[in-house]
Scaffold this motif. Structure first.
Motif: not given
Length: 262
Positions: A231-236, A224-225
């Motif tokens: 997308d870019s920040d999520r995968w980073l 959830t965080e």
């Protein structure tokens, strides 16, 4: 340096800076505690002596997820975990804090790493069950702190940045044959010879049954965080910043009936 090389360098630096920033923000939000996975509740040091950019995946339980999954799947509490190349104590302290191991012995050659392990052990209330030693040499089993340890009830985790190929000679592997062992393989750090790592893994088969496994996929849908991030920040945040696809060998005693094969 031509324009393409300069752009590549600047882009890499920017990406790493973003990864570091996101990890620090997540650390603040979660108050330094791992939120998911087998080490849930384990509190990290904000300043990491090794791999500062790895705060994000560690806090989310994604760091070396394949290793953690195999540890958790064993369904047992080890009497001891011996961590060669313990870094900041992610396994050596985290497994004790989470109840996966009763105690640990952490070998770490860097002074700042030893300080970090001690700090994180104290912060998690398990300092009395964590022993911190220096560099692991070929005779590390003869250390006074290891006497009386039952290797058949011990997990050994090896992450020594390529040193595994020289340290784990046949005579030491023979002495370790009753333990379970997870070895991070760094063949590409050590040699360009295509069979270098394969020859080492083949040597393991003389003393262990083994499984070689690779870093796999990450499922972020239940975290959830990360839901509000692009997308870019999520995968980073789940990136470990690896230079290439990592792999490990999980070694089981030949006499052990647990499945494992080469």
């Amino acid at each position: 340096m031509n324009n393409d090389q300069l752009l590549n360098q600047l882009t890499q630096q920017a990406v790493e800076a973003r990864r570091l920033m996101l990890g620090r923000l997540l650390f603040s939000r979660l108050q330094g505690a791992v939120r998911y996975g087998p080490l849930k509740g384990f509190r990290l040091n904000e300043q990491q002596a090794w791999g500062q950019g790895d705060l994000g995946p560690k806090l989310l339980g994604l760091y070396e997820q394949e290793v953690l999954a195999r540890i958790a799947a064993r369904g047992r509490k080890w009497e001891c975990v011996i961590n060669l190349g313990a870094g900041d104590g992610y396994y050596g302290v985290g497994m004790v804090k989470s109840g996966l191991a009763a105690r640990s012995i952490c070998f770490e050659q860097k002074d700042e790493g030893q300080v970090a392990i001690r700090r994180v052990a104290e912060n998690n209330g398990v300092a009395d069950r964590v022993t911190i030693l220096g560099r692991a040499e070929a005779d590390f089993l003869d250390s006074p702190e290891l006497q009386g340890i039952d290797l058949s009830r011990t997990l050994i985790i090896v992450d020594i940045e390529g040193g595994e190929f020289s340290l784990l000679a046949d005579n030491l592997l023979y002495r370790l044959k009753d333990a379970e062992m997870i070895i991070e393989l760094h063949g590409r750090f050590v040699s360009k010879e295509p069979n270098f790592e394969a020859n080492f893994v083949q040597r393991l088969s003389k003393f262990f049954r083994y499984e070689v496994f690779f870093m796999g996929q990450r499922d972020l849908s239940g975290i959830t965080e990360l839901a509000a991030l692009g997308d870019s920040d999520r995968w980073l945040l789940c990136s470990e910043g690896r230079p290439f696809l990592m792999r490990w060998a999980y070694c089981h005693p030949i006499s052990n009936q647990v499945e494992g094969h080469g």
